[in-house]
Write an enzyme that holds these catalytic residues in place. Sequence first.
Site, PDB file in Angstrom:
ATOM      1  CD  GLU A 116      18.578 -63.049 -54.667  1.00 11.87           C
ATOM      2  OE1 GLU A 116      18.612 -64.227 -54.194  1.00 11.87           O
ATOM      3  OE2 GLU A 116      18.926 -62.133 -54.011  1.00 11.87           O
ATOM      4  CG  HIS A 140      13.692 -60.380 -56.489  1.00  9.65           C
ATOM      5  ND1 HIS A 140      13.232 -60.044 -55.398  1.00  9.65           N
ATOM      6  CD2 HIS A 140      15.054 -59.932 -56.245  1.00  9.65           C
ATOM      7  CE1 HIS A 140      14.257 -59.381 -54.484  1.00  9.65           C
ATOM      8  NE2 HIS A 140      15.071 -59.446 -55.264  1.00  9.65           N
ATOM      9  CG  HIS A 142      14.941 -54.305 -55.539  1.00 10.33           C
ATOM     10  ND1 HIS A 142      16.365 -54.052 -55.607  1.00 10.33           N
ATOM     11  CD2 HIS A 142      14.866 -55.806 -55.242  1.00 10.33           C
ATOM     12  CE1 HIS A 142      16.969 -55.114 -55.454  1.00 10.33           C
ATOM     13  NE2 HIS A 142      16.064 -56.154 -55.096  1.00 10.33           N
ATOM     14  CD  GLU A 170      -7.230 -54.626 -57.831  1.00 13.66           C
ATOM     15  OE1 GLU A 170      -7.167 -55.625 -58.850  1.00 13.66           O
ATOM     16  OE2 GLU A 170      -6.776 -53.413 -57.948  1.00 13.66           O
ATOM     17  CG  HIS A 211      16.095 -57.567 -50.729  1.00 14.58           C
ATOM     18  ND1 HIS A 211      17.357 -58.573 -50.841  1.00 14.58           N
ATOM     19  CD2 HIS A 211      15.945 -57.407 -52.182  1.00 14.58           C
ATOM     20  CE1 HIS A 211      17.821 -58.641 -51.964  1.00 14.58           C
ATOM     21  NE2 HIS A 211      16.900 -58.011 -52.785  1.00 14.58           N
TER      22      HIS A 211
HETATM   23  P1  13P Z   1      21.198 -59.959 -59.668  1.00 12.59           P
HETATM   24  O1  13P Z   1      21.725 -58.865 -60.345  1.00 12.59           O
HETATM   25  O2  13P Z   1      22.309 -60.986 -59.492  1.00 12.59           O
HETATM   26  O3  13P Z   1      19.736 -60.670 -60.388  1.00 12.59           O
HETATM   27  O4  13P Z   1      20.736 -59.475 -58.282  1.00 12.59           O
HETATM   28  C1  13P Z   1      20.004 -58.436 -58.264  1.00 12.59           C
HETATM   29  C2  13P Z   1      19.019 -58.433 -56.900  1.00 12.59           C
HETATM   30  O5  13P Z   1      18.013 -58.071 -56.806  1.00 12.59           O
HETATM   31  C3  13P Z   1      19.525 -59.516 -55.849  1.00 12.59           C
HETATM   32  O6  13P Z   1      18.318 -59.530 -54.713  1.00 12.59           O
HETATM   33 ZN    ZN Z   2      17.037 -58.194 -54.810  1.00 12.84          ZN
END
Ligand code: 13P
Ligand code: ZN
Length: 273
Positions: A116, A140, A142, A170, A211
């Site tokens: 990413e 980023h 999940h 908040e 995602h």
């Molecule tokens: P990477 O292992 O390449 O960082 O990818 C993980 C991910 O969350 C892709 O969206």
């Molecule tokens: Zn991801």
Amino acid sequence: MKVLEASFVQGFIRMCDDGFNQNWHERNGGNLSYRVREEEIESVKEELAWDNPWQPIGTSVPGLAGEYFLVTGSGKYFRNVILDPAANICIVEVDRAGENYRICWGLVNGGRPTSELPSHLMNHEVKKQASGGRHRVIYHAHPANIIALTFVLPLEDKVFTRELWEMATECPVVFPDGVGVVGWMVPGGRDIAAATSRLMKKYDVAIWAHHGCFCSGEDFDLTFGLMHTVEKSAEILVKVLSIRPDKLQTISPQNFRDLAVDFHVTLPEEFLS
Ligand code: 13P
Ligand code: ZN
């Protein structure tokens, strides 16, 4: 100084571990990047190398020419970062054109920066400009509840912003600009990077449907805290929707306006109407 002794590296490692402990980083899920200050790079120069080959970033970020970033490696697990940082993270330099990067430290057993990287760098470029250079962290993750909501709420900025704001008093203070939503796209490329960075001009939070989530902030505490707050709010909403489909009461538009006055934030009327 050794790279691993530097406080920005220690803060980065701690954030990776905190994210793993929140259950936001299954397997290699998620990635983190930090735009390193000039004096910080200067302080660890003894361990940097400038003889690795330049590689294409996959997009163009002229606003980041010559900058250095500390980033997680592609396919590397957040849970391993604290055990062996030098094998799982790296420092990269961006070239003068903003088209290529090279690894100056880390990934000692091989590998490349996160897939990413285009999204991280395009977000950094936008946020560097929008914040007058203050934002340095792009994260980023999940988180399960944020992702779950992308299956049941319309994928609209306004809907996500209002629903998340309503779940905890908040929230509008922590993310007064709201959150943006990107419909499902193939991850890892320039198109999703461009769509995300367009939203980052306006927001500090961009949700990727089915995602995960991207957050931007000035430092590790603020950026981790932002992800934590958004995910906590999403968790409350998942609980509310699970108990009953309609709320009996909530925080009203006028409540938000009153809150904005006392907490000195501006809440866009577009999310209150
Ligand atoms: P990477 O292992 O390449 O960082 O990818 C993980 C991910 O969350 C892709 O969206
Ligand atoms: Zn991801």
